[in-house]
Design a protein around this motif. Structure first.
Motif, mmCIF file in Angstrom:
data_model
loop_
_atom_site.group_PDB
_atom_site.id
_atom_site.type_symbol
_atom_site.label_atom_id
_atom_site.label_comp_id
_atom_site.label_asym_id
_atom_site.label_seq_id
_atom_site.Cartn_x
_atom_site.Cartn_y
_atom_site.Cartn_z
ATOM 1 N N ARG A 38 -62.789 0.765 -10.165
ATOM 2 C CA ARG A 38 -62.443 0.299 -8.820
ATOM 3 C C ARG A 38 -61.637 -0.984 -8.885
ATOM 4 N N LEU A 39 -62.029 -1.925 -9.737
ATOM 5 C CA LEU A 39 -61.275 -3.165 -9.900
ATOM 6 C C LEU A 39 -59.846 -2.879 -10.327
ATOM 7 N N GLN A 40 -59.673 -2.030 -11.333
ATOM 8 C CA GLN A 40 -58.344 -1.748 -11.865
ATOM 9 C C GLN A 40 -57.461 -1.079 -10.815
ATOM 10 N N GLN A 41 -58.030 -0.114 -10.079
ATOM 11 C CA GLN A 41 -57.255 0.570 -9.052
ATOM 12 C C GLN A 41 -56.874 -0.393 -7.930
ATOM 13 N N ARG A 42 -57.828 -1.214 -7.539
ATOM 14 C CA ARG A 42 -57.565 -2.141 -6.435
ATOM 15 C C ARG A 42 -56.522 -3.187 -6.838
ATOM 16 N N ALA A 43 -56.612 -3.673 -8.079
ATOM 17 C CA ALA A 43 -55.650 -4.663 -8.556
ATOM 18 C C ALA A 43 -54.249 -4.069 -8.626
ATOM 19 N N ALA A 44 -54.141 -2.841 -9.135
ATOM 20 C CA ALA A 44 -52.836 -2.194 -9.231
ATOM 21 C C ALA A 44 -52.207 -2.036 -7.850
ATOM 22 N N GLU A 45 -52.993 -1.626 -6.882
ATOM 23 C CA GLU A 45 -52.482 -1.472 -5.524
ATOM 24 C C GLU A 45 -52.089 -2.816 -4.926
ATOM 25 N N MET A 46 -52.893 -3.822 -5.182
ATOM 26 C CA MET A 46 -52.667 -5.140 -4.597
ATOM 27 C C MET A 46 -51.395 -5.790 -5.145
ATOM 28 N N LEU A 47 -51.112 -5.573 -6.437
ATOM 29 C CA LEU A 47 -49.965 -6.214 -7.072
ATOM 30 C C LEU A 47 -48.755 -5.308 -7.184
ATOM 31 N N PHE A 49 -48.424 -2.186 -8.903
ATOM 32 C CA PHE A 49 -48.198 -1.517 -10.186
ATOM 33 C C PHE A 49 -48.879 -0.151 -10.204
ATOM 34 N N GLU A 50 -48.489 0.668 -11.181
ATOM 35 C CA GLU A 50 -49.109 1.987 -11.326
ATOM 36 C C GLU A 50 -50.532 1.901 -11.845
ATOM 37 N N ASP A 51 -50.779 0.940 -12.740
ATOM 38 C CA ASP A 51 -52.080 0.925 -13.408
ATOM 39 C C ASP A 51 -52.436 -0.502 -13.807
ATOM 40 N N ALA A 52 -53.705 -0.695 -14.153
ATOM 41 C CA ALA A 52 -54.206 -2.010 -14.559
ATOM 42 C C ALA A 52 -55.288 -1.819 -15.610
ATOM 43 N N LEU A 53 -55.515 -2.857 -16.385
ATOM 44 C CA LEU A 53 -56.518 -2.838 -17.450
ATOM 45 C C LEU A 53 -57.314 -4.128 -17.397
ATOM 46 N N PHE A 54 -58.639 -4.013 -17.369
ATOM 47 C CA PHE A 54 -59.528 -5.177 -17.376
ATOM 48 C C PHE A 54 -59.734 -5.621 -18.824
ATOM 49 N N THR A 55 -59.491 -6.895 -19.093
ATOM 50 C CA THR A 55 -59.588 -7.433 -20.443
ATOM 51 C C THR A 55 -60.530 -8.631 -20.472
ATOM 52 N N THR A 56 -60.889 -9.040 -21.666
ATOM 53 C CA THR A 56 -61.867 -10.111 -21.798
ATOM 54 C C THR A 56 -61.306 -11.479 -21.439
ATOM 55 N N SER A 57 -60.000 -11.669 -21.624
ATOM 56 C CA SER A 57 -59.435 -13.009 -21.451
ATOM 57 C C SER A 57 -57.934 -12.927 -21.220
ATOM 58 N N GLY A 58 -57.358 -14.029 -20.783
ATOM 59 C CA GLY A 58 -55.914 -14.115 -20.630
ATOM 60 C C GLY A 58 -55.200 -14.013 -21.956
ATOM 61 N N THR A 59 -55.771 -14.609 -22.993
ATOM 62 C CA THR A 59 -55.179 -14.509 -24.332
ATOM 63 C C THR A 59 -55.108 -13.060 -24.771
ATOM 64 N N GLN A 60 -56.192 -12.297 -24.540
ATOM 65 C CA GLN A 60 -56.169 -10.886 -24.922
ATOM 66 C C GLN A 60 -55.166 -10.106 -24.078
ATOM 67 N N ALA A 61 -55.118 -10.370 -22.787
ATOM 68 C CA ALA A 61 -54.177 -9.656 -21.926
ATOM 69 C C ALA A 61 -52.740 -9.904 -22.358
ATOM 70 N N ASP A 210 -46.938 -0.067 -15.860
ATOM 71 C CA ASP A 210 -46.912 1.363 -15.554
ATOM 72 C C ASP A 210 -47.946 2.095 -16.407
ATOM 73 N N GLU A 211 -48.135 3.383 -16.121
ATOM 74 C CA GLU A 211 -49.206 4.138 -16.766
ATOM 75 C C GLU A 211 -49.028 4.211 -18.281
ATOM 76 N N HIS A 212 -47.805 4.427 -18.747
ATOM 77 C CA HIS A 212 -47.565 4.526 -20.186
ATOM 78 C C HIS A 212 -47.875 3.203 -20.877
ATOM 79 N N ARG A 216 -50.897 2.404 -23.737
ATOM 80 C CA ARG A 216 -50.705 1.730 -25.031
ATOM 81 C C ARG A 216 -51.613 0.509 -25.137
ATOM 82 N N ALA A 217 -51.687 -0.277 -24.051
ATOM 83 C CA ALA A 217 -52.499 -1.489 -24.063
ATOM 84 C C ALA A 217 -53.976 -1.159 -24.245
ATOM 85 N N ARG A 218 -54.413 -0.055 -23.634
ATOM 86 C CA ARG A 218 -55.821 0.339 -23.774
ATOM 87 C C ARG A 218 -56.144 0.657 -25.236
#
Length: 337
Positions: A38-47, A49-61, A210-212, A216-218
């Motif tokens: 839900r977070l990833q979908q909501r963030a993608a819609e809000m910003l 983008f097609e998709d989003a990924l939740f990560t541990t930190s800004g450095t990791q992202a 985007d989704e692709h 890759r990031a996942r």
């Protein structure tokens, strides 16, 4: 303690704590944690983008972004003061085999675009392949103008580069300009957003694209040990950060402006103060720095001091706290011979 070292010290809100306690969870590595999804979908819609990924930190992202845009032996162009070049332990080079090409930032935080063009390598076996332009907004608390972002986007497109934004404090940039976060994000192929700074989540950042790209990031996230299981406990707080804490950043900006105005009344500091969004930078004599840090600490105030003072306002710093800091500083300088 009044902690002005960084907005990373923010405590989660009561609403976040309740949401964490009651969050529905699953196994996010399998992709079945409902709170993360839900977070990833909501963030993608809000910003936007097609998709989003939740990560541990800004450095990791940021690292995932660099590794997803670039292959081994590729290069990204960034600023000398860029967080993903200067403050992230060289991860792109060490873990991604990606070469950074830093360029000196202008005083306003932008990169001179003519120098960006000059740094793009020709298609020659002697050179790494330039694949990515990486910007940061805010950078040192400074907001990059929307017109500049449009020019940088056009440059990247013309030269066949992808463009990434380290948007750790993109929400501050948006609030400062009276914009939506999506208005800034639209200029980029990917954006990282930190939720654990001024937005007050206890842990976590988002990477959007985007989704692709996110696929890759996942995969890279898993390889780097960032695959979390019942991560919905954290995602529940992160969603509140994204949906309930953005507009509140205006209070932090106002407190930073008030702090700067108060400190400017001190003759020894007046000429060396800069304020941008939620950060106040103060030039002070190196000889006075240790005693000022100690004096403030004795009064219950924590600050970050290196070559200059950086004072950062956030949710847990009130207008009364700001006035106390100003009063303690005035008393300190009034006692100097």
């Amino acid at each position: 303690m009044i902690d002005l070292r960084s907005d990373t010290v923010t405590q989660p809100t009561e609403a976040m704590r309740k949401a964490m306690a009651n969050a529905p969870v699953g196994d996010d590595v399998y992709g079945d944690d409902p709170s993360v999804n839900r977070l990833q979908q909501r963030a993608a819609e809000m910003l936007g983008f097609e998709d989003a990924l939740f990560t541990t930190s800004g450095t990791q992202a940021n690292l995932l972004a660099l590794m997803s845009h670039c292959d081994r032996g590729d290069e990204y162009i960034c600023g000398q003061q860029a967080h993903n070049y200067k403050y992230e332990a060289g991860g792109a080079a060490v873990l991604g085999s990606i070469q950074p090409q830093p360029i000196a930032n202008n005083l306003d935080g932008t990169l001179p675009l003519d120098q960006v063009v000059a740094a793009i390598k020709p298609n020659d076996i002697h050179f790494p392949r330039t694949k990515l332009l990486s910007l940061e907004n805010t950078i040192g608390g400074k907001v990059l103008p929307q017109s500049y972002l449009a020019e940088a986007q056009q440059l990247a497109f013309y030269h066949g580069l992808k463009i990434h934004l380290d948007g750790a404090r993109i929400a501050n940039a948006a609030v400062a300009q009276g914009l939506k976060i999506a208005d800034i994000a639209q200029h980029f192929d990917s954006v990282s957003v930190c939720l654990s700074k001024g937005l007050c989540a206890p842990v976590g950042s988002l990477l959007l694209g985007d989704e692709h790209f996110i696929s890759r990031a996942r995969r890279w996230r898993k390889m780097l040990g960032g695959g979390m299981r019942q991560a919905g406990i954290l995602a529940a707080a992160a969603e509140i950060a994204l949906t309930e804490q953005v507009e509140r950043l205006a209070d932090d900006h106002a407190n930073a402006a008030a702090l700067a105005a108060g400190l400017a009344e001190i003759d020894e500091l007046a000429a060396g103060i800069e304020v941008h969004t939620n950060m106040v930078f103060v030039q002070i004599s190196p000889e006075l720095m240790p005693s000022l840090v100690e004096t403030l600490y004795e009064q219950g105030i924590l600050i970050s001091a290196a070559k200059q003072l950086r004072l950062v306002t956030h949710k847990d710093v009130s207008s009364a706290d700001v006035q106390l800091v100003v009063n303690v500083c005035k008393a300190f300088f009034s006692r100097l011979p």
